[in-house]
Each structure stands twice: as structure tokens, then as C-alpha cells.
Write an enzyme that holds these catalytic residues in place. Structure first.
Site, mmCIF file in Angstrom:
data_model
loop_
_atom_site.group_PDB
_atom_site.id
_atom_site.type_symbol
_atom_site.label_atom_id
_atom_site.label_comp_id
_atom_site.label_asym_id
_atom_site.label_seq_id
_atom_site.Cartn_x
_atom_site.Cartn_y
_atom_site.Cartn_z
ATOM 1 N N CYS A 121 0.838 -1.198 0.000
ATOM 2 C CA CYS A 121 0.000 0.000 0.000
ATOM 3 C C CYS A 121 0.880 1.258 0.000
ATOM 4 O O CYS A 121 0.633 2.202 -0.762
ATOM 5 C CB CYS A 121 -0.919 -0.003 1.217
ATOM 6 S SG CYS A 121 -2.208 1.262 1.164
ATOM 7 N N CYS A 122 1.910 1.262 0.831
ATOM 8 C CA CYS A 122 2.842 2.398 0.881
ATOM 9 C C CYS A 122 3.590 2.549 -0.444
ATOM 10 O O CYS A 122 3.835 3.664 -0.911
ATOM 11 C CB CYS A 122 3.847 2.212 2.010
ATOM 12 S SG CYS A 122 3.201 2.500 3.670
ATOM 13 N N CYS A 224 7.745 3.735 5.893
ATOM 14 C CA CYS A 224 6.847 3.567 4.740
ATOM 15 C C CYS A 224 7.595 3.079 3.510
ATOM 16 O O CYS A 224 6.994 2.586 2.569
ATOM 17 C CB CYS A 224 6.148 4.883 4.422
ATOM 18 S SG CYS A 224 7.255 6.212 3.883
#
Length: 228
Positions: A121-122, A224
């Protein structure tokens, strides 16, 4: 100027920069940056989270022409967007937002990717959007500090990462020094700080917590991916 065209610095050149900048204070480091590099070489990013006003105030005082990139993941707290607008207006910042491709972002929304693969997702919503921008610059400035995480404690002021040179002017600033600077200059905190959020990212993956403990709660993930 050290760099007049896109190229990687040698390890010796990076070491020379680190020795030089270690002796400077935070204001001097940013001023010196524009002596060693052209403005168009420099990329500055900000998450507009927690205490982002610290680094942004310094740049607003030293070079208002500097572009500040904000990665709009589409999952920020409303308070983060409001804080970005507040700091942009207060310090007269030149802020530009970058985002993931629409269809890729929509996939993560429908899939709720952050619940099963936060790294992916990051990668889609943070890392990939900035990769395109990075190609246009030689130096990437970020406000990381050593005390924030184990990974960040291993960094140096300048580090060659692939094709871009990373620069952390606040790296050796202690938490106490940061807080004293904020108090002295009456800098505004992110609105969620008063609610116990010390490090603030996307709303799906952030809960109240000391330092970075509230990020990716109950997950060993601590970064992240932007700064790895």
C-alpha cells in the site's frame, strides 16, 4: 557548486560533505546547501505531520523559492490537510502535491491493501509517486532525526541512495532541542498531537502513541519505504 548536471557523487565527495556539514548548525546547513547545489537540484519533501513546521520554517526563512512536495496518499487525516494549508499560508510555502495513479489508488481502496500488505500500500501511494519526481533532482532533503527510529539512527547527513543524494539537515537534533526550538519560535503543532499522536501518517495505519509507536500499530513495519 558541487553538482551542475545529474550525476552520482563519489564516496569521497559524500564524505567531504558530511565532515563539512557536521560542524554547521541547522540554519548554516540549509544556507550552505544552496552554495553547494543549484536550487533546481534540490527536492524537499514534507509529510505535514506532527512537527513538520520545524523544517518548513527554516526553509521559508532561507529560500522561499524552494518547492515543497507533499505526497497526498488519499488517506490522510482531515487534520493533516488542514495543517498543510495552515503552514503553507503562514510561511508562504511553495507546496506541490503528488499522488498515485488514480486506478492504482482505487485498487488499494477497494482491496483495503493496508490491512493485509501495508508495504505494498505504501509502495503504491507513497513510494511510486515520488519516484517519478525524484528523476528531476540531484538532492533530496528530508527532516529525519536520529532519535526517531533505529533505522534513522544509522544515517548520515548526506547519503547517496541510488541516483539521488539524501540530505538530513536535522539529523543530529535531539528531541529536547527540537521541542525547545518549537517553543521558542511558537511553531504550530499538527492538531492531532494534542490527542496523543506523536507520529502521523495515513489514518488507516496511525493510532495515538509515543514517538513512532503509533505507526502501523501491531505491525513490525517502522518505515513507509521512502527512506529505506
Amino acid at each position: 557548486m558541487l553538482v551542475n548536471e545529474t550525476k552520482k557523487l563519489t564516496s569521497t565527495e559524500v564524505e567531504t560533505l558530511n565532515k563539512k556539514y557536521k560542524t554547521l548548525n541547522i540554519h548554516q546547513r540549509i544556507k550552505e546547501l544552496y552554495k553547494d547545489f543549484e536550487l533546481e537540484d534540490v527536492m524537499v519533501t514534507s509529510s505535514f505531520a506532527a512537527t513538520s513546521a520545524f523544517l518548513l520554517k527554516l526553509f521559508s526563512e532561507i529560500n522561499k523559492s524552494q518547492e515543497i512536495y507533499f505526497i497526498d496518499t488519499g488517506y490522510h487525516f482531515d487534520e493533516t490537510i488542514a495543517y498543510k494549508e495552515q503552514l503553507t499560508k503562514t510561511y508562504g510555502l511553495n507546496v506541490k502535491s503528488v499522488s498515485a495513479l488514480k486506478h492504482e489508488h482505487e485498487f488499494t481502496t477497494k482491496d483495503k491493501t493496508w490491512t493485509k500488505n501495508p508495504d505494498f500500500c505504501c509502495s503504491i501511494n507513497k513510494v511510486k509517486p515520488l519516484e517519478v519526481i525524484k528523476e528531476n533532482y540531484n538532492v533530496w532533503v528530508s527532516g529525519l532525526m536520529e532519535w526517531q527510529s533505529d533505522h534513522r539512527s544509522t544515517l548520515n547527513f548526506f547519503e547517496q541512495r541510488g541516483e539521488i543524494l539524501k540530505f538530513y539537515p536535522l539529523l543530529d537534533v535531539t528531541k529536547k532541542e527540537r521541542d525547545e526550538f518549537i517553543k521558542k519560535h511558537n511553531l504550530p503543532f499538527h492538531p492531532l498531537v494534542s490527542q496523543g499522536y506523536h507520529s502521523i501518517g495515513c489514518k488507516h495505519c496511525t493510532v495515538p502513541g509515543k514517538d513512532r509507536s503509533g505507526r502501523w500499530n501491531n505491525n513490525p513495519k517502522t518505515e513507509c519505504g521512502l527512506h529505506l
